[in-house]
Write a protein that holds these residues in place. Structure first.
Motif, PDB file in Angstrom:
ATOM      1  N   LEU A  46      41.821  32.919  47.476  1.00 47.89           N
ATOM      2  CA  LEU A  46      42.196  32.716  46.402  1.00 47.89           C
ATOM      3  C   LEU A  46      42.738  30.910  46.808  1.00 47.89           C
ATOM      4  O   LEU A  46      42.658  30.211  45.213  1.00 47.89           O
ATOM      5  N   PRO A  52      41.624  30.416  37.756  1.00 50.96           N
ATOM      6  CA  PRO A  52      40.757  31.671  36.495  1.00 50.96           C
ATOM      7  C   PRO A  52      40.603  30.853  34.888  1.00 50.96           C
ATOM      8  O   PRO A  52      41.208  29.634  34.956  1.00 50.96           O
ATOM      9  N   GLU A  56      43.311  34.939  32.346  1.00 53.64           N
ATOM     10  CA  GLU A  56      42.460  36.162  33.171  1.00 53.64           C
ATOM     11  C   GLU A  56      44.001  35.782  34.109  1.00 53.64           C
ATOM     12  O   GLU A  56      44.188  34.452  34.947  1.00 53.64           O
ATOM     13  N   TRP A  58      43.602  36.553  38.192  1.00 53.52           N
ATOM     14  CA  TRP A  58      42.956  36.469  39.529  1.00 53.52           C
ATOM     15  C   TRP A  58      43.686  38.050  40.324  1.00 53.52           C
ATOM     16  O   TRP A  58      42.840  38.100  41.393  1.00 53.52           O
ATOM     17  N   PRO A  62      40.881  40.529  40.042  1.00 55.48           N
ATOM     18  CA  PRO A  62      40.132  40.195  40.373  1.00 55.48           C
ATOM     19  C   PRO A  62      38.981  40.313  39.656  1.00 55.48           C
ATOM     20  O   PRO A  62      38.382  41.204  40.241  1.00 55.48           O
ATOM     21  N   PRO A  63      37.743  39.254  39.814  1.00 57.93           N
ATOM     22  CA  PRO A  63      36.690  39.558  39.940  1.00 57.93           C
ATOM     23  C   PRO A  63      35.928  40.389  40.950  1.00 57.93           C
ATOM     24  O   PRO A  63      36.690  39.956  42.149  1.00 57.93           O
ATOM     25  N   LEU A  66      35.563  37.758  44.601  1.00 60.83           N
ATOM     26  CA  LEU A  66      36.384  37.483  45.056  1.00 60.83           C
ATOM     27  C   LEU A  66      37.180  38.514  45.967  1.00 60.83           C
ATOM     28  O   LEU A  66      37.640  38.886  47.178  1.00 60.83           O
TER      29      LEU A  66
END
Length: 119
Positions: A46, A52, A56, A58, A62-63, A66
């Motif tokens: 992070l 982000p 969003e 994260w 999270p995507p 990540l």
């Protein structure tokens, strides 16, 4: 049906099983230590990640890249802590020197888009 991607953790037991499926050598015999390493890796990911997009979060959602970077960084941190005094890890004459948050993981976190940057 879409699956929600979440950070790797050690609680509840289903998360430990998820982690073992992704990393069969995970040190699940010491869940406290494993939880600390996962947390450190998540914090590092992070901290290195770009901000982000608006709206969003994260930390909560999270995507996938990540979460994958967290897993790879956790493995690197574990290997770094398991290294011999010379810094090498590996059986039978092979060696590997772990490099936490290495170039590959940084590229997972911040993909290279191929567009030139002008400062």
């Amino acid at each position: 049906m879409a699956t929600t991607i979440t950070w790797y953790t050690t609680e509840p037991q289903e998360q430990v099983e998820r982690l073992e499926a992704a990393w069969p050598e995970a040190p699940v015999e010491n869940l406290d230590l494993l939880a600390m390493i996962l947390d450190v890796a998540q914090t590092q990911v992070l901290a290195f990640a770009p901000a982000p997009p608006d709206g969003e979060d994260w930390e909560a959602a999270p995507p996938a890249r990540l979460v994958y970077a967290q897993l790879q960084q956790t493995i690197n941190l574990w290997n770094a802590g398991s290294a011999s005094p010379t810094g090498d890890v590996g059986p039978e004459g092979f060696s590997f020197t772990p490099r936490p948050l290495d170039k590959t993981i940084r590229t997972i976190i911040r993909p290279i888009d191929g567009k030139p940057d002008v400062l």
